[in-house]
Design a protein around this motif. Structure first.
Motif, PDB file in Angstrom:
ATOM      1  N   THR A 130     -21.980  22.167 -23.926  1.00 41.79           N
ATOM      2  CA  THR A 130     -23.202  22.532 -24.509  1.00 41.79           C
ATOM      3  C   THR A 130     -22.903  22.547 -26.193  1.00 41.79           C
ATOM      4  OG1 THR A 130     -22.770  25.004 -24.181  1.00 41.79           O
ATOM      5  CG2 THR A 130     -24.193  23.580 -22.787  1.00 41.79           C
ATOM      6  N   THR A 131     -21.672  22.565 -26.523  1.00 43.35           N
ATOM      7  CA  THR A 131     -21.161  22.516 -27.900  1.00 43.35           C
ATOM      8  C   THR A 131     -20.119  21.522 -28.128  1.00 43.35           C
ATOM      9  OG1 THR A 131     -20.457  23.861 -29.783  1.00 43.35           O
ATOM     10  CG2 THR A 131     -19.600  24.358 -27.874  1.00 43.35           C
ATOM     11  N   SER A 132     -20.358  21.007 -29.443  1.00 49.26           N
ATOM     12  CA  SER A 132     -19.111  20.186 -29.995  1.00 49.26           C
ATOM     13  C   SER A 132     -18.449  20.939 -31.095  1.00 49.26           C
ATOM     14  CB  SER A 132     -19.875  18.860 -30.641  1.00 49.26           C
ATOM     15  OG  SER A 132     -20.843  19.289 -31.825  1.00 49.26           O
ATOM     16  N   SER A 133     -18.833  22.108 -31.287  1.00 45.35           N
ATOM     17  CA  SER A 133     -17.888  22.668 -32.328  1.00 45.35           C
ATOM     18  C   SER A 133     -16.696  23.256 -31.640  1.00 45.35           C
ATOM     19  CB  SER A 133     -18.673  23.864 -32.701  1.00 45.35           C
ATOM     20  OG  SER A 133     -19.102  24.959 -32.039  1.00 45.35           O
ATOM     21  N   THR A 134     -15.462  23.719 -32.380  1.00 47.57           N
ATOM     22  CA  THR A 134     -14.152  24.058 -31.922  1.00 47.57           C
ATOM     23  C   THR A 134     -14.447  25.552 -31.004  1.00 47.57           C
ATOM     24  OG1 THR A 134     -13.434  23.183 -33.808  1.00 47.57           O
ATOM     25  CG2 THR A 134     -12.017  24.909 -32.719  1.00 47.57           C
ATOM     26  N   ILE A 135     -13.959  25.512 -30.112  1.00 47.36           N
ATOM     27  CA  ILE A 135     -13.869  26.559 -29.095  1.00 47.36           C
ATOM     28  C   ILE A 135     -12.671  27.186 -29.041  1.00 47.36           C
ATOM     29  CG2 ILE A 135     -15.778  25.705 -27.753  1.00 47.36           C
ATOM     30  CD1 ILE A 135     -14.058  24.712 -25.678  1.00 47.36           C
ATOM     31  N   ARG A 170     -10.059  27.738 -19.872  1.00 46.38           N
ATOM     32  CA  ARG A 170     -11.117  29.061 -19.708  1.00 46.38           C
ATOM     33  C   ARG A 170     -11.565  29.118 -20.896  1.00 46.38           C
ATOM     34  NH1 ARG A 170      -9.352  33.420 -16.387  1.00 46.38           N
ATOM     35  NH2 ARG A 170      -9.857  32.236 -14.842  1.00 46.38           N
ATOM     36  N   ILE A 171     -12.781  29.053 -21.303  1.00 50.50           N
ATOM     37  CA  ILE A 171     -13.427  29.445 -22.699  1.00 50.50           C
ATOM     38  C   ILE A 171     -13.974  30.632 -22.717  1.00 50.50           C
ATOM     39  CG2 ILE A 171     -13.992  26.943 -23.359  1.00 50.50           C
ATOM     40  CD1 ILE A 171     -16.907  27.635 -22.754  1.00 50.50           C
ATOM     41  N   SER A 172     -14.017  31.194 -24.048  1.00 45.37           N
ATOM     42  CA  SER A 172     -14.468  32.583 -24.107  1.00 45.37           C
ATOM     43  C   SER A 172     -15.522  33.166 -23.568  1.00 45.37           C
ATOM     44  CB  SER A 172     -14.313  33.002 -25.661  1.00 45.37           C
ATOM     45  OG  SER A 172     -15.145  32.192 -26.311  1.00 45.37           O
ATOM     46  N   ASP A 173     -16.533  32.408 -23.395  1.00 40.42           N
ATOM     47  CA  ASP A 173     -17.706  32.787 -22.979  1.00 40.42           C
ATOM     48  C   ASP A 173     -17.756  32.839 -21.321  1.00 40.42           C
ATOM     49  OD1 ASP A 173     -18.231  30.372 -22.122  1.00 40.42           O
ATOM     50  OD2 ASP A 173     -20.185  29.935 -23.322  1.00 40.42           O
ATOM     51  N   GLY A 174     -16.629  32.564 -20.881  1.00 42.91           N
ATOM     52  CA  GLY A 174     -16.339  32.612 -19.332  1.00 42.91           C
ATOM     53  C   GLY A 174     -16.601  31.334 -18.455  1.00 42.91           C
ATOM     54  N   GLY A 175     -16.801  30.191 -19.327  1.00 42.09           N
ATOM     55  CA  GLY A 175     -16.733  28.894 -18.581  1.00 42.09           C
ATOM     56  C   GLY A 175     -15.380  28.455 -18.164  1.00 42.09           C
ATOM     57  N   GLU A 176     -15.140  27.840 -17.030  1.00 41.91           N
ATOM     58  CA  GLU A 176     -13.679  27.636 -16.639  1.00 41.91           C
ATOM     59  C   GLU A 176     -13.830  26.020 -16.030  1.00 41.91           C
ATOM     60  OE1 GLU A 176     -11.356  30.290 -14.675  1.00 41.91           O
ATOM     61  OE2 GLU A 176     -11.416  29.051 -13.057  1.00 41.91           O
ATOM     62  N   SER A 177     -12.600  25.293 -16.400  1.00 35.28           N
ATOM     63  CA  SER A 177     -12.763  23.970 -15.788  1.00 35.28           C
ATOM     64  C   SER A 177     -12.222  24.075 -14.343  1.00 35.28           C
ATOM     65  CB  SER A 177     -11.742  23.077 -16.885  1.00 35.28           C
ATOM     66  OG  SER A 177     -10.420  23.357 -16.500  1.00 35.28           O
ATOM     67  N   ALA A 178     -12.283  22.900 -13.864  1.00 31.30           N
ATOM     68  CA  ALA A 178     -11.546  22.495 -12.507  1.00 31.30           C
ATOM     69  C   ALA A 178     -10.186  22.356 -12.606  1.00 31.30           C
ATOM     70  CB  ALA A 178     -12.218  21.366 -11.829  1.00 31.30           C
ATOM     71  N   GLU A 179      -9.086  22.534 -11.967  1.00 27.65           N
ATOM     72  CA  GLU A 179      -7.726  22.265 -11.888  1.00 27.65           C
ATOM     73  C   GLU A 179      -7.636  20.583 -11.865  1.00 27.65           C
ATOM     74  OE1 GLU A 179      -5.251  25.831 -10.556  1.00 27.65           O
ATOM     75  OE2 GLU A 179      -6.210  24.703  -8.941  1.00 27.65           O
ATOM     76  N   SER A 180      -6.435  20.073 -12.775  1.00 28.07           N
ATOM     77  CA  SER A 180      -6.134  18.875 -12.727  1.00 28.07           C
ATOM     78  C   SER A 180      -4.393  18.601 -12.743  1.00 28.07           C
ATOM     79  CB  SER A 180      -6.665  17.888 -14.083  1.00 28.07           C
ATOM     80  OG  SER A 180      -7.957  17.791 -13.878  1.00 28.07           O
ATOM     81  N   TRP A 181      -4.054  17.647 -11.996  1.00 30.34           N
ATOM     82  CA  TRP A 181      -2.732  17.628 -11.895  1.00 30.34           C
ATOM     83  C   TRP A 181      -2.042  16.890 -13.146  1.00 30.34           C
ATOM     84  CZ3 TRP A 181       0.793  20.300  -8.861  1.00 30.34           C
ATOM     85  CH2 TRP A 181       2.326  19.527  -8.956  1.00 30.34           C
ATOM     86  N   LEU A 182      -0.979  17.430 -13.666  1.00 28.45           N
ATOM     87  CA  LEU A 182      -0.394  16.546 -14.682  1.00 28.45           C
ATOM     88  C   LEU A 182       1.049  16.210 -14.155  1.00 28.45           C
ATOM     89  CD1 LEU A 182      -0.194  15.641 -17.753  1.00 28.45           C
ATOM     90  CD2 LEU A 182       1.191  17.758 -18.176  1.00 28.45           C
ATOM     91  N   THR A 183       1.192  15.011 -14.334  1.00 27.76           N
ATOM     92  CA  THR A 183       2.208  14.304 -13.470  1.00 27.76           C
ATOM     93  C   THR A 183       3.188  13.740 -14.705  1.00 27.76           C
ATOM     94  OG1 THR A 183       1.070  13.275 -11.805  1.00 27.76           O
ATOM     95  CG2 THR A 183       2.950  12.301 -11.964  1.00 27.76           C
ATOM     96  N   VAL A 184       4.575  14.030 -14.457  1.00 29.13           N
ATOM     97  CA  VAL A 184       5.582  13.586 -15.422  1.00 29.13           C
ATOM     98  C   VAL A 184       6.533  12.715 -14.559  1.00 29.13           C
ATOM     99  CG1 VAL A 184       7.391  14.384 -16.974  1.00 29.13           C
ATOM    100  CG2 VAL A 184       5.169  15.853 -16.731  1.00 29.13           C
ATOM    101  N   ARG A 185       6.732  11.706 -15.266  1.00 29.13           N
ATOM    102  CA  ARG A 185       7.544  10.678 -14.659  1.00 29.13           C
ATOM    103  C   ARG A 185       8.910  10.684 -15.554  1.00 29.13           C
ATOM    104  NH1 ARG A 185       4.351   5.713 -15.935  1.00 29.13           N
ATOM    105  NH2 ARG A 185       5.254   5.265 -17.904  1.00 29.13           N
ATOM    106  N   GLY A 186      10.077  10.415 -14.776  1.00 25.98           N
ATOM    107  CA  GLY A 186      11.199  10.265 -15.511  1.00 25.98           C
ATOM    108  C   GLY A 186      10.952   8.869 -16.568  1.00 25.98           C
TER     109      GLY A 186
END
Length: 188
Positions: A130-135, A170-186
């Motif tokens: 809902t906003t493009s400003s910095t959060i 999670r943003i300050s107004d309470g909205g939260e994203s889903a989880e995503s897996w970050l993969t790191v390879r050698g």
């Protein structure tokens, strides 16, 4: 007897090398545009299948999607479009798998689709629909708060296998994203 054993060993080595060459040369890859794992509901998502003979590539998924050759589209994505996507050739050679999440919520985490290499830096960005400003956002790894940011993003410099895991924001107004897996390879 020794000659037979040597011939068998040489034959096995040749077969091993041919298989390795086939995997490298005949590789099939899937790429997603925009380049992220999470999407807001109603966004368009495009999958590009790339390989030796793109005209033979097919997109595959558990979801319904439109396809034109080596490009597949999910127009106006819904949460039901979340899941695994991959490409394969008619010869049944599969690509890597991309697992996307489509949310009806107001917050997503922008993170890299493909593995990041050890030593690189990676930026995670928390986006509000809902906003493009910095959060202001809090970032979590494996359920634990790792950092707060007044800019809505964090950069992890010099990533290592230790940084691999499930991330969300999670943003300050309470909205939260889903989880995503970050993969790191050698490093290669």
């Amino acid at each position: 007897m020794e000659v037979t054993a040597l011939c068998i060993r040489l034959s096995m080595n040749v077969l091993f090398l041919l298989c390795a060459l086939d995997q490298k040369v005949g590789s099939v890859f899937i790429r997603v545009v925009p380049n992220r794992l999470q999407f807001f509901e109603y966004e368009n998502v495009t999958f590009h299948c790339e390989g030796l003979k793109e005209e033979e590539l097919l997109c595959r998924t558990s979801s319904k999607l439109e396809s034109t050759g080596s490009i597949c589209f999910v127009n106006h994505a819904f949460p039901e479009d979340s899941g695994q996507y991959w490409c394969e050739t008619r010869a049944v050679k599969s690509s890597n798998t991309i697992n996307i999440t489509v949310t009806a919520g107001s917050v997503i985490l922008e993170s890299p689709v493909h593995p990041v290499e050890e030593g690189d830096s990676v930026t995670l960005r928390c986006r509000n629909k809902t906003t493009s400003s910095t959060i202001t956002a809090d970032f979590y790894k494996d359920g634990l708060l790792i950092r707060s940011s007044s800019t809505g993003h964090i950069t992890i410099p010099n990533v290592s296998k230790y940084d691999e895991g499930l991330y969300k924001c999670r943003i300050s107004d309470g909205g939260e994203s889903a989880e995503s897996w970050l993969t790191v390879r050698g490093k290669t």
